[in-house]
Motif scaffolding. Sequence first.
Motif, PDB file in Angstrom:
ATOM      1  N   GLN A   1     -23.579  74.322  99.897  1.00 34.78           N
ATOM      2  CA  GLN A   1     -23.441  73.207 100.820  1.00 34.78           C
ATOM      3  C   GLN A   1     -22.394  73.478 101.888  1.00 34.78           C
ATOM      4  OE1 GLN A   1     -25.234  70.542 102.253  1.00 34.78           O
ATOM      5  NE2 GLN A   1     -25.726  70.420 100.063  1.00 34.78           N
ATOM      6  N   ILE A   2     -21.244  74.068 101.509  1.00 37.02           N
ATOM      7  CA  ILE A   2     -20.203  74.309 102.514  1.00 37.02           C
ATOM      8  C   ILE A   2     -20.591  75.455 103.443  1.00 37.02           C
ATOM      9  CG2 ILE A   2     -18.376  73.371 101.066  1.00 37.02           C
ATOM     10  CD1 ILE A   2     -17.508  76.188 100.378  1.00 37.02           C
TER      11      ILE A   2
ATOM     12  N   LYS B   1     -23.340  75.509 104.854  1.00 38.77           N
ATOM     13  CA  LYS B   1     -24.027  74.791 105.924  1.00 38.77           C
ATOM     14  C   LYS B   1     -23.043  74.028 106.810  1.00 38.77           C
ATOM     15  CE  LYS B   1     -28.019  73.982 102.910  1.00 38.77           C
ATOM     16  NZ  LYS B   1     -28.854  72.929 102.245  1.00 38.77           N
ATOM     17  N   MET B   2     -21.796  73.912 106.347  1.00 39.31           N
ATOM     18  CA  MET B   2     -20.783  73.132 107.069  1.00 39.31           C
ATOM     19  C   MET B   2     -19.812  74.046 107.811  1.00 39.31           C
ATOM     20  SD  MET B   2     -19.814  70.155 104.313  1.00 39.31           S
ATOM     21  CE  MET B   2     -21.041  69.146 103.512  1.00 39.31           C
ATOM     22  N   ASN B   3     -20.333  75.056 108.422  1.00 41.29           N
ATOM     23  CA  ASN B   3     -19.515  75.973 109.229  1.00 41.29           C
ATOM     24  C   ASN B   3     -18.466  76.705 108.394  1.00 41.29           C
ATOM     25  OD1 ASN B   3     -18.956  77.238 111.669  1.00 41.29           O
ATOM     26  ND2 ASN B   3     -17.349  75.763 112.223  1.00 41.29           N
TER      27      ASN B   3
ATOM     28  N   ARG C   1     -14.589  69.007 104.015  1.00 38.49           N
ATOM     29  CA  ARG C   1     -15.953  69.479 103.801  1.00 38.49           C
ATOM     30  C   ARG C   1     -16.208  69.794 102.325  1.00 38.49           C
ATOM     31  NH1 ARG C   1     -15.937  73.787 108.654  1.00 38.49           N
ATOM     32  NH2 ARG C   1     -13.753  73.176 108.739  1.00 38.49           N
TER      33      ARG C   1
ATOM     34  N   ASP D   1     -15.631  61.592 106.144  1.00 35.77           N
ATOM     35  CA  ASP D   1     -15.963  62.676 107.064  1.00 35.77           C
ATOM     36  C   ASP D   1     -14.844  62.941 108.071  1.00 35.77           C
ATOM     37  OD1 ASP D   1     -16.168  60.347 108.487  1.00 35.77           O
ATOM     38  OD2 ASP D   1     -18.312  60.503 108.888  1.00 35.77           O
TER      39      ASP D   1
ATOM     40  N   ILE E   1     -13.862  66.316 110.339  1.00 34.24           N
ATOM     41  CA  ILE E   1     -15.104  67.046 110.556  1.00 34.24           C
ATOM     42  C   ILE E   1     -15.639  66.690 111.938  1.00 34.24           C
ATOM     43  CG2 ILE E   1     -17.508  67.299 109.761  1.00 34.24           C
ATOM     44  CD1 ILE E   1     -16.514  66.634 106.958  1.00 34.24           C
TER      45      ILE E   1
ATOM     46  N   THR F   1     -20.853  70.677 112.164  1.00 36.29           N
ATOM     47  CA  THR F   1     -20.574  70.335 110.765  1.00 36.29           C
ATOM     48  C   THR F   1     -20.877  68.868 110.500  1.00 36.29           C
ATOM     49  OG1 THR F   1     -18.839  72.002 110.687  1.00 36.29           O
ATOM     50  CG2 THR F   1     -18.835  70.339 108.950  1.00 36.29           C
TER      51      THR F   1
ATOM     52  N   VAL G   1     -24.451  68.394 109.769  1.00 35.59           N
ATOM     53  CA  VAL G   1     -24.775  68.805 108.407  1.00 35.59           C
ATOM     54  C   VAL G   1     -24.385  67.709 107.419  1.00 35.59           C
ATOM     55  CG1 VAL G   1     -24.293  70.497 106.595  1.00 35.59           C
ATOM     56  CG2 VAL G   1     -24.541  71.242 108.970  1.00 35.59           C
ATOM     57  N   VAL G   2     -23.211  67.107 107.633  1.00 41.73           N
ATOM     58  CA  VAL G   2     -22.766  66.021 106.763  1.00 41.73           C
ATOM     59  C   VAL G   2     -23.734  64.852 106.848  1.00 41.73           C
ATOM     60  CG1 VAL G   2     -20.971  64.293 106.393  1.00 41.73           C
ATOM     61  CG2 VAL G   2     -20.349  66.675 106.809  1.00 41.73           C
TER      62      VAL G   2
END
Length: 557
Positions: free
Chosen positions: A384-385, A387-389, A441, A465, A468, A472, A475-476
Amino acid sequence: MLSHLSVRHFAIVKSLDIELRNGMTAITGETGAGKSIAIDALGLCLGERAEAGMVRPGADKAEVTAIFSISKLPAARQWLDQHELLSDDENECIIRRVISAEGRSRAFINGSPAPLQLLKSLGHYLVSIHGQHAHQQLLKTDQQRILLDHFGQLEQPLKQVKSDFRRLGELSKQYRELESTQSQRQARRQLLEYQVSELDDFALQEHEFAELELEYKRLSNSQTLLEQSQLSFHQLYADEEVNALSLVQSSIDKLTDLQDSDPRLKPITELLMESSIQISEAASELRNYLDELEIDPASMQQIEQRYDMCMDLARKHQVKPEALYDLHQQLSTEYKSLQQDDDLLEDMQQQLEQANQAYRQAARELSQLRQQKAQALAKQVEAQIHKMNMSQARFEIAVNFNQSAEPQANGLDTIQFKVATNPGLPLDSLEKVASGGELSRIGLAVQVISSASQAIPSMIFDEVDSGISGPTASVVGNLLRQLGETTQVICVTHLPQVAARANNQLFVTKFTDNQTTETNMLELNCDERVNELARLLAGDSLTDSAIANAKELLSLN
């Protein structure tokens, strides 16, 4: 799921009614407008502490009502049924909390008064709230353990460990108490051993002293009894010259002859005749008594010795002689009890060792499950992270079992979340490696994945969030939208990328006339959502570019 929230006179809210739906709902608004106030109010229905300052100025009370649909929540319905709190409509649960201006609080579940502990217990089946500071909580090892246990659904093995821990603690306490008084008990037992042995040898029977005392007095006066009884018998009957019987009989003879002269002598004569019979019977009984009266020096000495011994023991134990038998029984019982305590100490030591082994075995089994679940959770969080840059980041959950550690209620594991944010760097604890944004994240990923595994009907995220932005944030938003497909998600956010992914959007406004302040919450339609997203993108000045960007964000749904 949470279907309706009603708030009256709470903080800056005068009156607020919110209808909530399935899927993901975003709550947005200007800074300071009170976006989190509905979540704060809901927290009261879940057992949070109430304060007088929560009541709107000028109001006599604040009231919050939360209505939950539980038609698809068998665990919640079972809980309500067990506590006899099901309403007539078994598919609905209403929780109400009232706070007076003085700070007094009352709570109700389906109309029945309920303590806060019940609200908290029921809340676990209904809502999971993740606050603004949840990411900072993630730095604490206890919170890391809780998240791992929630993800792994380890409630049952954890319950077993806690049960074994309590059992071990209870036995340890009892053993320490017995052990601390062992020297005193041994000294007392030695004294009692001598005293009970002495009383056992004497073997005084119940009520024996009363009989012994009576016999002692009789034998002590036996010579006097013999002499006086013989003298009395002689005077009454045996004296050949003068005795009481012959004197009475002589009087009878003389008065009988005179009765013809004076009839009044007849009743007197009759009385003397009765006396004659009684004297004769008394003499006969006295003769029998003398025949049976024996003076046995040996018996007399034996009785005297036992009587004296009884008196000596009574003085020694500072009791009356008639209480000596009861004292003997009491000391015997205490002596046996002390012997049993020593036996119990040995038995309890064995129980303690067995309880310790059972605890450590349960803790080991829990640890093995945690290690398995840690790998699964770490794998999902890492995916998952990425996908969060944080595409190069590595995430690991270390579960270290210490067999020799002091027992703890949650087992013998040390659990640590570790991360390496860049290639070539070693894994280390979150607090040493992760920046604020990275921590946000990672924390969000852990919370979403852990909560999703629990199938909690409603999840609320209060500005989790923060820290962020950019891609990102998208994605969240996608992550929360995906979670909303199976769980009701309510998210307070300031990010347009997150708000745009919501199925529904609520807008918080604040009005003030310099005397009072009031907060309200409105559900936005499609056009209103475009304007609100544009505001989040560009500020209060709505440009064509911002509106176009907002429409583009919404079109992704």
